[in-house]
Scaffold this motif. Structure first.
Motif, PDB file in Angstrom:
ATOM      1  N   ASP A  60    -100.351 -17.151  55.046  1.00 32.48           N
ATOM      2  CA  ASP A  60     -99.132 -17.310  55.830  1.00 32.48           C
ATOM      3  C   ASP A  60     -99.375 -18.123  57.106  1.00 32.48           C
ATOM      4  OD1 ASP A  60     -97.653 -15.801  54.020  1.00 32.48           O
ATOM      5  OD2 ASP A  60     -98.182 -13.910  55.024  1.00 32.48           O
ATOM      6  N   SER A  61    -100.545 -18.683  57.274  1.00 32.52           N
ATOM      7  CA  SER A  61    -100.902 -19.384  58.508  1.00 32.52           C
ATOM      8  C   SER A  61    -100.732 -20.894  58.417  1.00 32.52           C
ATOM      9  CB  SER A  61    -102.350 -19.059  58.883  1.00 32.52           C
ATOM     10  OG  SER A  61    -102.499 -17.681  59.094  1.00 32.52           O
ATOM     11  N   MET A  62     -99.943 -21.369  57.455  1.00 29.28           N
ATOM     12  CA  MET A  62     -99.816 -22.803  57.217  1.00 29.28           C
ATOM     13  C   MET A  62     -99.363 -23.558  58.465  1.00 29.28           C
ATOM     14  SD  MET A  62     -97.476 -24.841  54.427  1.00 29.28           S
ATOM     15  CE  MET A  62     -96.105 -23.755  54.675  1.00 29.28           C
ATOM     16  N   GLU A  63     -98.274 -23.130  59.090  1.00 22.44           N
ATOM     17  CA  GLU A  63     -97.769 -23.861  60.253  1.00 22.44           C
ATOM     18  C   GLU A  63     -98.780 -23.852  61.390  1.00 22.44           C
ATOM     19  OE1 GLU A  63     -93.763 -22.973  61.461  1.00 22.44           O
ATOM     20  OE2 GLU A  63     -93.132 -22.774  59.379  1.00 22.44           O
ATOM     21  N   LEU A  64     -99.433 -22.717  61.598  1.00 20.71           N
ATOM     22  CA  LEU A  64    -100.450 -22.651  62.642  1.00 20.71           C
ATOM     23  C   LEU A  64    -101.637 -23.541  62.313  1.00 20.71           C
ATOM     24  CD1 LEU A  64    -100.515 -18.891  63.663  1.00 20.71           C
ATOM     25  CD2 LEU A  64     -99.669 -20.832  64.993  1.00 20.71           C
ATOM     26  N   LEU A  65    -101.969 -23.633  61.030  1.00 25.39           N
ATOM     27  CA  LEU A  65    -103.083 -24.488  60.624  1.00 25.39           C
ATOM     28  C   LEU A  65    -102.789 -25.943  60.975  1.00 25.39           C
ATOM     29  CD1 LEU A  65    -105.837 -24.695  59.153  1.00 25.39           C
ATOM     30  CD2 LEU A  65    -104.527 -25.197  57.089  1.00 25.39           C
ATOM     31  N   PHE A  66    -101.564 -26.396  60.702  1.00 29.35           N
ATOM     32  CA  PHE A  66    -101.190 -27.774  61.036  1.00 29.35           C
ATOM     33  C   PHE A  66    -101.257 -28.007  62.544  1.00 29.35           C
ATOM     34  CE2 PHE A  66     -98.385 -27.777  57.016  1.00 29.35           C
ATOM     35  CZ  PHE A  66     -99.455 -28.150  56.234  1.00 29.35           C
ATOM     36  N   ALA A  67    -100.701 -27.081  63.307  1.00 24.72           N
ATOM     37  CA  ALA A  67    -100.730 -27.216  64.772  1.00 24.72           C
ATOM     38  C   ALA A  67    -102.170 -27.204  65.279  1.00 24.72           C
ATOM     39  CB  ALA A  67     -99.918 -26.096  65.420  1.00 24.72           C
ATOM     40  N   LEU A  85    -102.345 -26.127  69.692  1.00 21.21           N
ATOM     41  CA  LEU A  85    -102.227 -24.708  70.021  1.00 21.21           C
ATOM     42  C   LEU A  85    -102.817 -24.432  71.395  1.00 21.21           C
ATOM     43  CD1 LEU A  85    -103.304 -22.954  66.686  1.00 21.21           C
ATOM     44  CD2 LEU A  85    -100.989 -23.249  67.574  1.00 21.21           C
ATOM     45  N   PRO A  86    -102.237 -23.463  72.122  1.00 18.11           N
ATOM     46  CA  PRO A  86    -102.859 -23.043  73.386  1.00 18.11           C
ATOM     47  C   PRO A  86    -104.250 -22.474  73.100  1.00 18.11           C
ATOM     48  CG  PRO A  86    -100.677 -22.039  73.098  1.00 18.11           C
ATOM     49  CD  PRO A  86    -101.004 -22.748  71.827  1.00 18.11           C
ATOM     50  N   PRO A  87    -105.127 -22.479  74.087  1.00 20.99           N
ATOM     51  CA  PRO A  87    -106.520 -22.058  73.860  1.00 20.99           C
ATOM     52  C   PRO A  87    -106.667 -20.687  73.205  1.00 20.99           C
ATOM     53  CG  PRO A  87    -106.315 -23.066  76.014  1.00 20.99           C
ATOM     54  CD  PRO A  87    -104.923 -22.964  75.454  1.00 20.99           C
ATOM     55  N   ASP A  88    -105.858 -19.692  73.615  1.00 19.28           N
ATOM     56  CA  ASP A  88    -106.012 -18.360  73.035  1.00 19.28           C
ATOM     57  C   ASP A  88    -105.600 -18.355  71.555  1.00 19.28           C
ATOM     58  OD1 ASP A  88    -103.374 -18.818  73.951  1.00 19.28           O
ATOM     59  OD2 ASP A  88    -102.940 -16.668  74.028  1.00 19.28           O
ATOM     60  N   GLU A  89    -104.529 -19.075  71.208  1.00 15.46           N
ATOM     61  CA  GLU A  89    -104.108 -19.145  69.810  1.00 15.46           C
ATOM     62  C   GLU A  89    -105.095 -19.976  68.990  1.00 15.46           C
ATOM     63  OE1 GLU A  89     -99.965 -20.049  68.991  1.00 15.46           O
ATOM     64  OE2 GLU A  89     -99.417 -19.263  70.969  1.00 15.46           O
ATOM     65  N   ALA A  90    -105.665 -21.009  69.603  1.00 15.77           N
ATOM     66  CA  ALA A  90    -106.656 -21.833  68.903  1.00 15.77           C
ATOM     67  C   ALA A  90    -107.888 -20.995  68.558  1.00 15.77           C
ATOM     68  CB  ALA A  90    -107.039 -23.041  69.746  1.00 15.77           C
ATOM     69  N   ALA A  91    -108.306 -20.146  69.487  1.00 15.96           N
ATOM     70  CA  ALA A  91    -109.467 -19.284  69.231  1.00 15.96           C
ATOM     71  C   ALA A  91    -109.169 -18.312  68.091  1.00 15.96           C
ATOM     72  CB  ALA A  91    -109.856 -18.532  70.504  1.00 15.96           C
ATOM     73  N   ALA A  92    -107.973 -17.731  68.094  1.00 15.02           N
ATOM     74  CA  ALA A  92    -107.588 -16.813  67.017  1.00 15.02           C
ATOM     75  C   ALA A  92    -107.532 -17.557  65.679  1.00 15.02           C
ATOM     76  CB  ALA A  92    -106.245 -16.161  67.333  1.00 15.02           C
ATOM     77  N   MET A  93    -107.023 -18.786  65.698  1.00 14.86           N
ATOM     78  CA  MET A  93    -106.943 -19.570  64.467  1.00 14.86           C
ATOM     79  C   MET A  93    -108.338 -19.928  63.971  1.00 14.86           C
ATOM     80  SD  MET A  93    -104.631 -20.432  62.406  1.00 14.86           S
ATOM     81  CE  MET A  93    -104.755 -21.266  60.859  1.00 14.86           C
ATOM     82  N   ASP A  94    -109.253 -20.268  64.891  1.00 10.42           N
ATOM     83  CA  ASP A  94    -110.642 -20.541  64.499  1.00 10.42           C
ATOM     84  C   ASP A  94    -111.235 -19.343  63.761  1.00 10.42           C
ATOM     85  OD1 ASP A  94    -110.940 -23.159  65.403  1.00 10.42           O
ATOM     86  OD2 ASP A  94    -111.535 -22.517  67.416  1.00 10.42           O
ATOM     87  N   GLU A  98     -86.543 -20.677  76.035  1.00 12.16           N
ATOM     88  CA  GLU A  98     -87.387 -20.740  77.228  1.00 12.16           C
ATOM     89  C   GLU A  98     -87.402 -22.168  77.733  1.00 12.16           C
ATOM     90  OE1 GLU A  98     -91.266 -19.092  76.944  1.00 12.16           O
ATOM     91  OE2 GLU A  98     -90.578 -17.419  75.707  1.00 12.16           O
ATOM     92  N   PRO A  99     -87.272 -22.312  79.039  1.00 14.19           N
ATOM     93  CA  PRO A  99     -87.382 -23.687  79.537  1.00 14.19           C
ATOM     94  C   PRO A  99     -88.785 -24.188  79.247  1.00 14.19           C
ATOM     95  CG  PRO A  99     -87.234 -22.117  81.361  1.00 14.19           C
ATOM     96  CD  PRO A  99     -87.103 -21.344  80.079  1.00 14.19           C
ATOM     97  N   CYS A 100     -88.841 -25.339  78.661  1.00 21.43           N
ATOM     98  CA  CYS A 100     -90.158 -25.883  78.353  1.00 21.43           C
ATOM     99  C   CYS A 100     -90.189 -27.343  78.762  1.00 21.43           C
ATOM    100  CB  CYS A 100     -90.488 -25.734  76.874  1.00 21.43           C
ATOM    101  SG  CYS A 100     -89.410 -26.647  75.780  1.00 21.43           S
ATOM    102  N   SER A 101     -91.349 -27.750  79.034  1.00 25.85           N
ATOM    103  CA  SER A 101     -91.545 -29.161  79.354  1.00 25.85           C
ATOM    104  C   SER A 101     -92.719 -29.638  78.534  1.00 25.85           C
ATOM    105  CB  SER A 101     -91.808 -29.343  80.849  1.00 25.85           C
ATOM    106  OG  SER A 101     -92.939 -28.595  81.229  1.00 25.85           O
ATOM    107  N   PRO A 102     -92.751 -30.923  78.279  1.00 26.87           N
ATOM    108  CA  PRO A 102     -93.882 -31.441  77.506  1.00 26.87           C
ATOM    109  C   PRO A 102     -95.181 -31.168  78.241  1.00 26.87           C
ATOM    110  CG  PRO A 102     -92.388 -33.217  78.202  1.00 26.87           C
ATOM    111  CD  PRO A 102     -91.823 -31.929  78.694  1.00 26.87           C
ATOM    112  N   PRO A 103     -96.255 -31.015  77.505  1.00 23.90           N
ATOM    113  CA  PRO A 103     -97.537 -30.793  78.175  1.00 23.90           C
ATOM    114  C   PRO A 103     -97.886 -31.970  79.068  1.00 23.90           C
ATOM    115  CG  PRO A 103     -97.836 -31.167  75.811  1.00 23.90           C
ATOM    116  CD  PRO A 103     -96.365 -31.109  76.073  1.00 23.90           C
TER     117      PRO A 103
END
Length: 192
Positions: free
Chosen positions: A10-17, A23-32, A86-91
């Motif tokens: 079920d992690s397909m979208e996260l895998l692409f990101a 991905l933010p660093p914490d999500e990238a670590a979890a994905m790793d 949520e208000p967001c702005s580009p990185p």
């Protein structure tokens, strides 16, 4: 993506990101951690790597979404999740800075391929500046964007391309007018 992988993980979208380093660093670590234990994701990531690495040659403005797109994405995510947008702005821009590497010579690093010992960069020479004599460790490709540039006895004008063979030396590289070029060369070139 293979249908087997769609059913298996079920992690397909996260895998692409993650493959795009979006991905933010914490999500990238979890994905790793997830990828380390998921053979399907490991295989899919191997399939994605050549495609993503080809993005290096794309202009950065094509890959960087506009502020309007970021806003629309926020609205769409909010609609799908039922939460307030949520208000967001580009990185913040990850655009590399120009760096003065020698008097009158500035460079902007575009990409580095450590495995192939290759580097792509923009190089600017101020008017009346010469690039140091050097020997090519690998093939050197230069595309002149503006100004005039002499390489040995050849005068390059905007749009001109120069191919320097591995092992060849450039003893005279000079711009009377100043110039900007795209340079793709070996990281092991030797200044003489």
């Amino acid at each position: 993506m293979s249908s087997a992988h769609k059913d298996a993980c079920d992690s397909m979208e996260l895998l692409f990101a993650h493959a795009l380093r979006a991905l933010p660093p914490d999500e990238a670590a979890a994905m790793d951690s997830h990828i380390d234990g998921c053979a399907d994701c490991q295989q899919e990531l191997q399939t994605l790597r050549p495609i993503i690495e080809s993005f290096v040659s794309w202009p950065t403005d094509v890959l960087r979404p506009s502020a309007a797109l970021w806003g629309r994405l926020s609205e769409r995510i909010a609609a799908e999740t039922g939460e307030e947008p949520e208000p967001c702005s580009p990185p913040a821009s990850l655009e590399p800075e120009w760096e003065e590497v020698a008097p009158g010579i500035t460079c902007k690093l575009l990409s580095t391929d450590a495995q192939q010992d290759r580097v792509s960069m923009l190089v600017r020479l101020a008017p009346g500046v010469a690039y140091p004599p050097h020997r090519h460790a690998g093939i050197e490709e230069l595309h002149l964007l503006d100004g005039e540039l002499y390489i040995e006895d050849r005068k390059l004008l905007p749009g001109d391309y120069n191919l320097g063979e591995a092992g060849a030396s450039d003893k005279f590289v000079y711009s009377e007018t100043g110039c900007t070029c795209v340079l793709i060369t070996s990281t092991r070139d030797v200044l003489q």
